[in-house]
Design an enzyme around this catalytic site. Structure first.
Site, PDB file in Angstrom:
ATOM      1  N   PHE A   1      40.385  44.813  42.860  1.00 12.21           N
ATOM      2  CA  PHE A   1      39.425  44.566  43.895  1.00 12.21           C
ATOM      3  C   PHE A   1      38.252  43.674  43.047  1.00 12.21           C
ATOM      4  CE2 PHE A   1      38.292  47.051  47.627  1.00 12.21           C
ATOM      5  CZ  PHE A   1      39.555  46.911  48.301  1.00 12.21           C
TER       6      PHE A   1
ATOM      7  N   HIS B   1      27.991  44.019  56.623  1.00 14.92           N
ATOM      8  CA  HIS B   1      29.070  44.989  56.459  1.00 14.92           C
ATOM      9  C   HIS B   1      28.450  46.405  55.852  1.00 14.92           C
ATOM     10  CE1 HIS B   1      33.008  46.768  55.333  1.00 14.92           C
ATOM     11  NE2 HIS B   1      32.423  46.775  53.857  1.00 14.92           N
TER      12      HIS B   1
ATOM     13  N   ARG C   1      27.032  46.085  46.234  1.00 15.93           N
ATOM     14  CA  ARG C   1      28.013  47.116  46.171  1.00 15.93           C
ATOM     15  C   ARG C   1      29.520  46.240  45.886  1.00 15.93           C
ATOM     16  NH1 ARG C   1      32.149  49.310  48.951  1.00 15.93           N
ATOM     17  NH2 ARG C   1      31.321  48.490  51.149  1.00 15.93           N
TER      18      ARG C   1
ATOM     19  N   HIS D   1      29.993  41.283  54.268  1.00 20.17           N
ATOM     20  CA  HIS D   1      31.549  40.954  53.710  1.00 20.17           C
ATOM     21  C   HIS D   1      32.032  39.676  53.888  1.00 20.17           C
ATOM     22  CE1 HIS D   1      35.779  42.045  53.196  1.00 20.17           C
ATOM     23  NE2 HIS D   1      35.352  43.506  52.854  1.00 20.17           N
TER      24      HIS D   1
ATOM     25  N   GLU E   1      39.046  43.588  51.559  1.00 18.86           N
ATOM     26  CA  GLU E   1      39.167  43.078  50.209  1.00 18.86           C
ATOM     27  C   GLU E   1      40.478  43.338  49.581  1.00 18.86           C
ATOM     28  OE1 GLU E   1      36.728  43.429  46.343  1.00 18.86           O
ATOM     29  OE2 GLU E   1      35.539  43.187  48.080  1.00 18.86           O
TER      30      GLU E   1
ATOM     31  N   LEU F   1      36.723  43.945  60.096  1.00 22.68           N
ATOM     32  CA  LEU F   1      37.024  43.879  58.897  1.00 22.68           C
ATOM     33  C   LEU F   1      38.435  43.538  58.514  1.00 22.68           C
ATOM     34  CD1 LEU F   1      36.016  44.545  56.046  1.00 22.68           C
ATOM     35  CD2 LEU F   1      36.611  46.691  56.210  1.00 22.68           C
TER      36      LEU F   1
ATOM     37  N   GLN G   1      24.687  43.948  52.720  1.00 21.58           N
ATOM     38  CA  GLN G   1      25.795  43.113  52.185  1.00 21.58           C
ATOM     39  C   GLN G   1      26.591  42.548  53.386  1.00 21.58           C
ATOM     40  OE1 GLN G   1      29.485  45.412  50.381  1.00 21.58           O
ATOM     41  NE2 GLN G   1      28.792  44.371  48.831  1.00 21.58           N
TER      42      GLN G   1
ATOM     43  N   ARG H   1      31.473  40.414  46.181  1.00 16.38           N
ATOM     44  CA  ARG H   1      31.404  40.258  47.525  1.00 16.38           C
ATOM     45  C   ARG H   1      30.223  39.370  47.698  1.00 16.38           C
ATOM     46  NH1 ARG H   1      32.868  45.957  50.381  1.00 16.38           N
ATOM     47  NH2 ARG H   1      34.903  45.931  50.165  1.00 16.38           N
TER      48      ARG H   1
END
Length: 558
Positions: free
Chosen positions: A112, A336, A371, A227, A240, A237, A225, A271
Site C-alpha cells: 500500500f 475520502h 493517513r 483519495h 488503493e 471508491l 484526505q 495518498r
C-alpha cells in the site's frame, strides 16, 4: 418521564463502536446506531488492514511509515500503541471468523502507499465488509443491546462529567433520554459536507458536531484526505489495493506521470502526494476532457483481477459500463477521510470525564496530516478496544448522575425539534446543504489559498445565518428523513466552519493541507495540533504540541 439507563452507551454501530462494546466486561452496555450496524460506513472499506505480520516486518517499521506518512504531525506515543497492537487485533479478527485472503496458508498482504513492506492484510477487495460482518456476529453472540435507527442529537454533560445522551428515534419520532455512567462516540467521519466524496450519505460528521456543541474541542480539522482514485462521475471508491496489485496511472498523453512526483514509489506514494499529482495533471491540461485520468489494470491479468479485485471489477462494470480486464478505469480524486476529529488522547479520553471517542470521529492522533491506507480499519479495532476497556474501568468507580440532568436536556431538545417542525415557511434545507457542498469542493479542496479559504468561511457563515430560517415540510413522525437531514445540516455547517478556520490559520503546507501561498512545511511554527472549541461568542482556536518520542521530523522523500 421514561428514560433508558445503561452503564455505558456507545454511539455508532460500525467497527469501532462494536469493538468497544465487545471489550466491555462486567457492565451493562448498549449501542445506539444511526442505521443498522451492517449499513455503517465501515462496510465500504475495500483495500485492507495494516499489521506487521511478516517475519521480515516489525511494528517499528510500521510506526515509522505511519509517522513519516503523517508528515510528522501524528502523536508518536499513540502510533506506537496502534502498531504494536496491530498483529494481535488482526489475528483476533481471523479467529473470530474473518475470511482473509491467503497465500501459502498465511494471511495474504499487499503493498500500500507509503509503506516500506507489504503489510496490508485483505479479504479480496471487500475487507471492511468481511470485518464488519464478523464483528456484528460477535456482537449478536455476546448479546449486545442495539438501538437501531436513532440519531443522537445531544451529549449531556454536567460539571465536566458526562451524564448521557438524548436520542431521536427515526422510526417513530420519539425523543428520549439515555442515562449513562460513560459514553463512547464512534460516529464516523464528515465526508458528506463535500459534493465529491467516497463516503456514505450518513457520514455528515454529526457526532463530531454534537461533541463540539457540548464544549469538547475538535482537533486538526483542516486535514481532510482526498483519495486519489474514485470512479469518475460517481466518486465510488476504487481501492488503493488496485495499485497495490500493480495497477498504474496514465494521463491522456499515455504517460505514467507519477514518475514526476514520486520517482521512488511512483503510484504507491502516500495518498496526499498521489491526489495532488492527479489534480495537477488535470489542472495543467493533461487529463481527459471532464477532469479525470486513467487507472490501468489490464496488464495484471484476468485471473488476478477476478481473484483479488472482484469488487472493483463489479463497480466498474455496473457504474461505468467498463470491464477493467480490457479497459482503463476513469478516476479522479475526491474527499475520502477525516484526519481531524474530537480531540482525545491515546486512552480515548476527552476533556469531559466519562466521555470517550474512537474511530474516524476521533483525533487521537495517529494519522497526523495524512493517513496511510490500511490504517483506518486498524484504528477502529485497536482504539475501539481501548475505549471500551477504559470506559469499563471508569464506570467501576463512578455512579450515575442524577436523572434530572438528562430529563432537562430531553425537554430542551424536544422544544428545539418541535420549533423546527412548527415552522410553515422558510428555506428548504437542501438548498443550503447543496451550496455548502459546492463551496467546500471549490474552495477547500486539494489546493488551497487565503483568498479562497476566506471566501469559503464567509459563505459558510452566511449559510449558518440562513439556516436559522430553515423549515421542514414533512410534519410526520415516522421516518421523517427531511427532519433528520435538517438537524444534521446544522452540524455540517459547524464542521465546515472549523475546517476553514484551521486551514486559514495554518500558514504552511503539510500532508493533505496544501497552501499555494505557503507551499513549504514549517516545523518551527506549525509542528502543532489545531484545537477549535465552540463558545457562545464563536469558535475559539488554540494549539497543542505534537508528541514526539524517537522519530525527529525530517523532509519527506518518496
Amino acid at each position: 418521564m421514561s428514560m433508558f439507563r445503561h452503564d455505558i452507551i456507545i454511539v455508532g454501530g460500525g467497527l469501532a463502536g462494536l469493538r468497544a462494546a465487545l471489550a466491555i466486561k462486567g457492565a451493562d452496555v448498549a449501542v445506539i446506531s444511526r442505521v443498522h450496524p451492517l449499513r455503517s460506513h465501515s462496510v465500504a472499506a475495500q483495500g485492507g488492514i495494516n499489521a506487521a505480520l511478516g517475519k521480515n516486518d516489525k511494528w517499528e517499521d510500521h510506526a515509522f511509515d505511519t509517522i513519516k506518512g503523517s508528515d510528522y504531525l501524528a502523536d508518536q506515543d499513540a502510533v506506537e500503541v496502534l502498531c504494536k497492537d496491530a498483529p494481535a487485533r488482526v489475528n483476533e479478527m481471523e479467529q473470530w471468523g474473518t475470511l482473509f485472503s491467503r497465500v501459502g496458508g498465511l494471511i495474504a498482504q499487499r503493498p500500500f502507499g507509503g509503506a516500506g513492506y507489504p503489510r496490508t492484510a485483505y479479504a479480496e477487495d471487500r475487507t471492511g465488509h468481511a470485518l464488519l460482518h464478523t464483528m456484528y456476529e460477535q456482537a449478536l453472540k455476546n448479546g449486545i443491546k442495539l438501538y437501531e435507527e436513532w440519531l443522537v442529537t445531544r451529549l449531556v454533560a454536567n460539571n465536566g462529567r458526562c451524564s448521557g445522551v438524548v436520542g431521536y428515534n427515526i422510526a417513530d419520532g420519539r425523543i428520549e433520554g439515555f442515562l449513562a455512567r460513560a459514553v463512547i462516540f464512534a460516529t464516523g467521519g464528515y465526508g458528506r459536507i463535500y459534493r465529491r466524496s467516497t463516503n456514505s450519505i450518513i457520514n455528515t460528521g454529526f457526532g463530531c458536531a454534537v461533541a463540539y456543541r457540548s464544549g469538547v474541542a475538535l482537533s486538526d480539522m483542516e486535514f481532510v484526505q482526498f483519495h486519489p482514485t474514485t470512479l469518475y462521475g460517481t466518486n465510488i471508491l476504487i481501492t488503493e489495493g488496485a495499485r497495490g496489485e500493480g495497477g498504474f496511472l496514465k494521463n491522456k498523453l499515455g504517460e505514467r506521470f507519477m514518475a514526476r512526483y514520486s520517482p521512488h514509489l511512483l503510484d504507491l506514494a502516500p495518498r496526499d502526494i498521489v491526489a495532488r499529482a492527479i489534480q495537477t495533471e488535470i489542472n495543467e491540461g493533461r487529463g481527459f476532457e471532464g477532469g479525470y485520468v486513467h487507472l490501468e489494470l489490464m496488464h495484471i491479468g484476468e485471473r488476478n483481477i477476478k481473484e483479488r479485485l472482484p469488487g472493483i471489477r463489479q463497480i466498474a462494470m455496473d457504474f461505468a459500463n467498463i470491464d477493467p480486464i480490457g479497459e482503463p478505469i476513469p478516476i479522479q480524486p475526491a474527499q475520502h477521510y477525516s484526519m481531524g476529529g474530537i480531540a482525545s488522547n491515546k486512552n480515548c479520553e476527552t476533556s469531559i470525564a466519562g466521555f470517550y471517542v474512537c474511530g474516524e470521529c476521533s483525533c487521537i492522533s495517529v494519522h497526523g496530516a495524512n493517513r496511510l491506507g490500511g490504517n483506518s480499519l486498524l484504528e477502529t479495532i485497536v482504539f475501539g478496544k481501548i475505549a471500551g476497556e477504559n470506559a469499563a474501568k471508569f464506570v467501576n468507580k463512578t455512579d450515575f448522575d442524577t436523572a434530572d440532568i438528562v430529563e432537562k436536556a430531553v425537554c430542551e431538545e424536544s422544544q428545539r425539534i418541535l420549533a423546527l417542525l412548527g415552522k410553515n415557511e422558510g428555506e428548504a434545507f437542501f438548498k443550503i446543504r447543496d451550496e455548502l457542498k459546492v463551496v467546500m469542493d471549490e474552495k477547500v479542496g486539494i489546493f488551497r489559498d487565503k483568498e479562497n479559504l476566506k471566501a469559503a468561511l464567509d459563505k459558510i457563515r452566511e449559510l449558518k445565518t440562513r439556516y436559522l430560517n430553515v423549515y421542514v415540510r414533512n410534519k410526520g413522525a415516522i421516518f421523517n428523513q427531511e427532519l433528520v437531514n435538517a438537524l444534521e445540516l446544522e452540524g455540517m455547517l459547524d464542521i465546515a466552519e472549523t475546517i476553514c478556520i484551521g486551514a486559514i490559520e495554518r500558514k504552511e503546507s503539510r500532508g493533505s493541507h496544501f497552501r499555494l501561498d505557503y507551499p513549504e512545511r514549517d516545523d518551527s511554527n506549525w509542528l502543532r495540533h489545531t484545537l477549535v472549541t465552540y463558545t457562545t461568542e464563536g469558535a475559539r482556536i488554540d494549539y497543542k504540541p505534537v508528541n514526539i518520542t524517537i522519530y525527529e521530523p525530517k523532509r519527506r522523500e518518496y
